[in-house]
Every structure is written in structure tokens, then in C-alpha cells.
Design an enzyme around this catalytic site. Structure first.
Site, short mmCIF file in Angstrom:
data_model
loop_
_atom_site.label_atom_id
_atom_site.label_comp_id
_atom_site.label_asym_id
_atom_site.label_seq_id
_atom_site.Cartn_x
_atom_site.Cartn_y
_atom_site.Cartn_z
N ASN A 208 32.27 9.17 -1.14
CA ASN A 208 31.06 8.35 -1.13
C ASN A 208 30.64 8.05 -2.57
OD1 ASN A 208 29.26 10.61 -2.03
ND2 ASN A 208 29.90 11.45 -0.05
N ASP A 277 31.38 13.35 5.49
CA ASP A 277 31.14 13.79 6.87
C ASP A 277 32.41 13.79 7.72
OD1 ASP A 277 28.36 14.12 6.51
OD2 ASP A 277 28.08 11.96 6.68
N LYS A 287 52.93 8.82 -0.24
CA LYS A 287 52.10 7.62 -0.26
C LYS A 287 52.49 6.67 0.86
CE LYS A 287 50.96 3.57 -3.07
NZ LYS A 287 51.19 2.86 -4.33
N PHE A 322 18.67 17.65 1.30
CA PHE A 322 18.44 16.27 0.90
C PHE A 322 18.92 15.35 2.01
CE2 PHE A 322 17.64 18.09 -3.10
CZ PHE A 322 17.11 17.13 -3.95
N LYS A 336 16.66 16.16 10.73
CA LYS A 336 17.68 16.95 10.03
C LYS A 336 17.12 18.30 9.60
CE LYS A 336 20.91 16.57 6.09
NZ LYS A 336 21.41 15.67 5.01
N LYS A 340 18.77 21.81 11.16
CA LYS A 340 19.57 22.60 10.24
C LYS A 340 18.81 23.75 9.60
CE LYS A 340 22.70 18.77 9.66
NZ LYS A 340 23.63 18.02 8.80
#
Length: 399
Positions: A208, A277, A287, A322, A336, A340
Site C-alpha cells: 500500500n 490485508d 518471475k 489507527f 474497529k 479489536k
């Protein structure tokens, strides 16, 4: 401030004459003031003036060793409680940002582990130069504090931002620094930062846009607040904050193993990392050649580190997460937090300018189980981190 050793570093700008007032007022308040001047600074104010006001020899030349029992710049570096750079020119800021040491002041700064506060002073166009601003941001990310310059008539004739803060303002900052409590003194803090990467083949991976800047700012602010900090970091291009233990990882599973290893020792866990995720269900050992027009890849979930921390944490441990969101920020963040087992969650809308991945600023809202507890406008990430750390300290003291 009585007995505190404050090293005042003076570089070569017209505002150097104001340093006399800073040194005088700090000395009058009981501080043990030592002065280091650059050669250029001596063109604006004499070492004798500062020696008279501080009642100590003023260091200018790296090779002038007055006491054979010590190495001067190391002795000053080791025994300083605080470094005040006033005025700090663009040249001095650049040296400190790049880790250069070619005179007494810059060499001592490289050797010290004491906190540093900088009062910039320069022409408005110099101050706004992107290179100077990049250097300032780099130092902020490493935990260096700044007393912002004022706006007005400058010595060069321009009107704008760049005038050094007034001596009284700088002295007030120093007084506040020594009077403040360290809210995380004696605490052990674990911070995760940056992205994780999940390989698809030897040359491709899923990840990300996280730069790690927010997590690194949290680590720096926690250390500044007196904590012993362990930073578990994904692959980023950031310097390790001063006096922080850094553990480098790449894959989500590696981050999970590191977090669970250190978890039992910690008082505070701050999960700022943007973990991948999903990962490819199968990693190719060679490859994949571009021989087909379409390539279907099967993904599987990665371990949910935050969920495991929430289940395993002890009652005395404080857990902060976060949430990077693009819509329905409060609903997703509070969900969240509940799922959690977090005590606080810091949410931001990454689609907003100034709040997304890779930026030097952030715009956040902090929630607990009762709702919103703190909302911050666009601010530098180190300043955001300091506000969040202060909030964590408040919560720990009422547990």
C-alpha cells in the site's frame, strides 16, 4: 531550571545579537549556560560578550582543547540537558538534517543525545525554499522541536516570515520544557509503522502507499515523553528516531511475530502500521512472464495483528489503533475499536489533501468507546503525535 545545563548554539545571522538576551535570561533563572558559536556568528557578536553573560568559556574552534581531561565537543554533548539553536541559519539547519559536522557547533550536535530546539532566522525566500522546508520536516520527524519564526520587517529589507522568535518567547519555551512532566516516563511502548509487503513472485508484491511517517512520529513523540520505545517497522525510507529500538520486517507474518514477541513486556501498544490485508495464496518461485492478456490471482487474508493484540493484552496494557478510511469515518473507526479491543483509535480520511499516505501533515479524530475525544486540524505529523501521546499519558494516569 536551576542547575540545568543548556547549550546555546549561535550561527551567523544578524539575529545573533539577540542571543545575548537569551543567554542572560537563562543564566538569571539559574541555568548553567554554555555557548557554542560558529565562526560566522562571531562577526555579529563577540565571544567575550557571551562569556561575560554566561560566566563560561565560549567554544568556537573544534581544536581548541582547554581541558586535557576531556574532549570539548563530546563533553558538551554528553552533559547537555537541552540544546537551543538561536539563531539557526538555513546552513546550520541543512547541516543538522544531513548529519554534517565541520565545525564546533555541528560536530557537537552530531554527538549529543539531548533534545534540540531550533529558532530559525533567515530571509523569507530562504525560509520558504523547498529544500529548507524539507530539511525542517526531516528534523521534525526525528523529534527536533522548532520555535517558529515571526513575520515582519526583516534585516534584508523584505517583509515576511523569517524573523527569529523574540528572546522572551524562546526563554519561555525553555522554562516550559523543563517544567513539563514526561507522561510516559518509565513506560515501555511498542509502535508499529509503515506498510507490509506480500510477494507474488521474486519481483512483484502487494502493498500500500504507507510511508511510515505517522508511525515514526509516534515513536519519536513517545520517546520524547520518557518512554522506552520499540519500533517494529515495515520497509520505509526514514531514519530511526533518536534512542528508539527498531526492528525491521517485511511481510505481515514477520510483523505479527515481532509484535507478539514484545507484547508481554509492553505498557502501551500503538499500531500505526498499514498492514497488507491480503496476500497471494501462492507465491511463485520464478518471475511470471508477460505472456497472457489477463492474470487471475487468488488472494487470502493475512493475520489480523490488531485483533490478536486486543485478545492477548493484559488489563494494565493500553492499546491504540489507527484507521485510514475514505468514508463514514466515525462509524468504521468505532466499529474497529470495539471489534479489536482497542482503548483509543486514531482515524483519518486519507482522501483529504494533507491527510493521506506519504504526506508530512495529518488531520485526525481520536475516539474511545464513548465517542470522539480529540479532533485535530491539519498539523505536522510530529505535532499530531505529541498530542496523541499526551492523551495516552492522561488516560494511563487515570486507569
Amino acid at each position: 531550571m536551576r542547575g540545568k545545563r543548556v547549550v546555546v548554539g549561535i550561527s551567523g545571522g544578524i539575529a545573533a545579537f539577540k542571543a545575548a538576551t537569551i543567554v542572560s535570561q537563562l543564566s538569571q533563572r539559574g541555568a548553567d549556560v554554555r555557548v557554542i558559536m560558529t565562526a560566522s556568528a562571531t562577526k555579529f557578536i563577540t565571544p567575550l560578550t557571551l562569556q561575560t553573560l554566561s560566566r563560561h568559556h565560549v567554544a568556537v574552534d573544534t581544536f581548541e582543547e582547554r581541558d586535557p581531561a576531556v574532549v570539548s565537543h563530546i563533553d558538551l554533548a554528553d552533559h547537555a540537558d537541552l540544546f537551543v539553536l538561536a539563531p539557526a541559519t538555513a546552513n546550520l539547519i541543512g547541516k543538522l538534517a544531513l548529519g554534517l559536522g565541520d565545525d564546533m557547533l555541528s560536530t557537537t550536535l552530531l554527538a549529543t543525545r539531548a533534545p534540540i530546539v531550533i529558532a530559525p532566522a533567515m530571509n523569507v525566500h530562504m525560509y520558504e525554499n523547498p529544500v529548507v522546508q524539507k530539511n525542517i520536516m526531516s528534523l521534525r520527524e526525528r523529534g527536533v522541536s522548532f520555535i517558529e519564526p515571526g513575520e515582519g520587517q526583516l534585516a534584508c529589507g523584505y517583509v515576511g516570515r523569517g524573523r527569529m522568535a523574540e528572546p522572551e518567547q524562546i526563554v519561555e519555551w525553555v522554562e516550559a520544557f523543563f517544567s513539563q512532566e514526561q507522561p510516559l516516563a518509565g513506560k515501555k511502548v511498542l509502535v508499529t509503522a509503515g506498510p507490509t509487503v506480500e510477494p507474488l513472485d521474486p519481483v512483484r508484491f502487494f502493498s500500500n502507499y504507507s510511508s511510515g511517517k505517522m508511525g515514526y512520529a509516534m515513536a519519536a513523540a513517545a520517546r520524547e515523553a520518557g518512554a522506552e520505545v520499540t519500533l517494529v517497522s515495515g520497509p520505509v525510507s526514514l531514519p530511526t528516531p533518536e534512542q528508539v529500538k527498531r526492528i525491521d520486517v517485511k511481510r505481515t507474518e514477520e510483523m505479527r511475530e515481532a509484535v507478539l514477541h514484545y507484547l508481554p513486556q509492553m505498557d502501551v501498544i500503538i499500531k500505526a502500521a498499514a498492514v497488507a490485508d491480503y496476500r497471494p495464496s501462492q507465491m511463485l518461485d520464478r518471475k511470471m512472464k508477460k505472456t497472457v492478456d489477463a492474470w487471475t490471482i487468488e488472494l487470502e487474508k493475512t493475520p489480523d495483528i490488531a485483533l490478536e493484540v486486543g485478545k492477548r493484552k493484559e488489563p494494565h496494557q493500553f492499546f491504540v489503533g489507527f484507521a485510514a478510511e475514505t468514508e463514514e469515518i466515525e462509524r468504521h473507526a468505532r466499529s474497529k475499536l470495539e471489534r479489536k479491543g482497542m482503548d483509543l483509535i486514531v482515524a483519518n480520511n486519507v482522501s483529504l489533501p494533507g491527510a493521506g499516505f506519504g504526506t508530512d501533515t495529518n488531520i485526525v479524530t481520536v475516539y474511545d468507546r464513548e465517542g470522539e475525544v480529540l479532533s485535530l486540524p491539519e498539523m505536522n505529523k510530529i505535532d499530531v503525535a505529541r498530542r496523541i501521546i499526551a492523551l495516552i499519558g492522561e488516560r494511563l494516569h487515570v486507569q
